[in-house]
Design a protein around this motif. Structure first.
Motif, short mmCIF file in Angstrom:
data_model
loop_
_atom_site.label_atom_id
_atom_site.label_comp_id
_atom_site.label_asym_id
_atom_site.label_seq_id
_atom_site.Cartn_x
_atom_site.Cartn_y
_atom_site.Cartn_z
N MET A 109 -33.53 -20.70 -15.81
CA MET A 109 -34.56 -21.47 -15.14
C MET A 109 -34.70 -22.85 -15.78
N ASP A 110 -34.78 -22.89 -17.10
CA ASP A 110 -34.99 -24.17 -17.79
C ASP A 110 -33.91 -25.18 -17.46
N GLU A 111 -32.67 -24.73 -17.34
CA GLU A 111 -31.58 -25.65 -17.03
C GLU A 111 -31.57 -26.03 -15.55
N LEU A 112 -31.80 -25.07 -14.69
CA LEU A 112 -31.76 -25.35 -13.26
C LEU A 112 -32.80 -26.38 -12.83
N VAL A 113 -34.00 -26.28 -13.37
CA VAL A 113 -35.06 -27.21 -12.93
C VAL A 113 -34.87 -28.62 -13.47
N THR A 114 -33.86 -28.84 -14.29
CA THR A 114 -33.54 -30.21 -14.71
C THR A 114 -32.68 -30.93 -13.67
N LEU A 115 -32.17 -30.18 -12.69
CA LEU A 115 -31.31 -30.77 -11.66
C LEU A 115 -32.15 -31.47 -10.59
N PRO A 116 -31.70 -32.61 -10.09
CA PRO A 116 -32.43 -33.33 -9.04
C PRO A 116 -32.67 -32.46 -7.81
N GLY A 117 -33.91 -32.44 -7.33
CA GLY A 117 -34.24 -31.69 -6.13
C GLY A 117 -34.44 -30.21 -6.32
N VAL A 118 -34.39 -29.73 -7.57
CA VAL A 118 -34.52 -28.30 -7.84
C VAL A 118 -35.83 -28.00 -8.55
N GLY A 119 -36.69 -27.22 -7.89
CA GLY A 119 -37.93 -26.74 -8.50
C GLY A 119 -37.82 -25.25 -8.74
N ARG A 120 -38.92 -24.63 -9.09
CA ARG A 120 -38.89 -23.19 -9.42
C ARG A 120 -38.50 -22.34 -8.23
N LYS A 121 -38.95 -22.70 -7.03
CA LYS A 121 -38.60 -21.89 -5.86
C LYS A 121 -37.09 -21.84 -5.67
N THR A 122 -36.47 -23.00 -5.64
CA THR A 122 -35.02 -23.07 -5.46
C THR A 122 -34.29 -22.36 -6.59
N ALA A 123 -34.75 -22.58 -7.83
CA ALA A 123 -34.12 -21.95 -8.99
C ALA A 123 -34.22 -20.43 -8.89
N ASN A 124 -35.37 -19.92 -8.50
CA ASN A 124 -35.55 -18.47 -8.36
C ASN A 124 -34.62 -17.89 -7.31
N ILE A 125 -34.47 -18.58 -6.20
CA ILE A 125 -33.58 -18.11 -5.13
C ILE A 125 -32.14 -18.03 -5.62
N VAL A 126 -31.69 -19.06 -6.33
CA VAL A 126 -30.33 -19.09 -6.84
C VAL A 126 -30.12 -18.02 -7.91
#
Length: 210
Positions: A109-126
């Motif tokens: 989660m910590d790494e994913l949410v550093t990506l542009p356009g990615v919040g917790r919802k998107t990170a959780n789905i992935v």
């Protein structure tokens, strides 16, 4: 029953109705799903799947997206709402994937949410759908609305709703809960015309009595 008992009963009933529930977005790789999820904001999954059918044949790696001219990427997704902003997010996140993560989608989660356009919802789905990792509950418009109708939260902010759901739901069900509520929202508990009489949660949903 308290909310911990209620959420387990909700999962049990919805799991019977929607066995093997998963995201409606088509994907082959974690990168595909990341891109599709970004495209899906304020757009139907059906429209996204139409676009990604060709998109995923053309762009197979983060390098492909990173090296694509922004105008070309925009043209490839132009039938999607807010395609210019989404093209920018996708290109910039691809550049970051190449520069920081060796072109691979990270699994935290910590790494994913550093990506542009990615919040917790998107990170959780992935994390859940691509890697089988439960880090939280993806809160979209269906989950936000239905969890409040069911009395599982009193909050309106997605982050606070997620925290409420995580507190009462066993971790192994975090990813599944989101998809089950989404399916219920699409099929039965529709915002403008909820079908209380055929809802499998009718007797435990406070809003059905209103």
């Amino acid at each position: 029953m308290d909310n911990k008992e209620k959420v387990l009963e909700i999962i049990r009933r919805l799991d019977e109705r929607y066995p093997n529930v998963k995201t409606a977005l088509n994907f082959n790789t974690a990168l595909d799903l990341l891109v599709a999820t970004i495209l899906s904001a304020q757009t139907t999954d059906v429209n996204v799947n139409k676009v990604t059918e060709n998109l995923f044949k053309k762009y197979r790696t983060a390098h492909d997206y990173a090296n694509a001219p922004i105008e070309e990427l925009e043209n490839d997704i132009k039938s999607i709402n807010f395609y210019k902003n989404k093209a920018k997010y996708i290109k910039n996140l691809a550049i970051k994937l190449v520069e920081k993560f060796n072109g691979e989608v990270p699994k935290t989660m910590d790494e994913l949410v550093t990506l542009p356009g990615v919040g917790r919802k998107t990170a959780n789905i992935v994390l859940w759908n691509a890697f089988g990792i439960n880090e939280g509950v993806a809160v979209d418009t269906h989950v936000k609305r239905i969890s409040k109708l069911l009395g599982l939260t009193q909050h309106t902010e997605p982050d606070k709703i997620e925290q409420d759901l995580m507190k009462i739901t066993p971790r192994e069900y975090w990813g599944k809960l989101s998809h089950l509520l989404i399916m219920l929202g699409r099929e039965i508990c529709k915002a403008r015309a909820p079908q209380h009489k055929i809802c499998p949660l009718n007797d435990i949903c406070p809003s059905s009595k209103l």
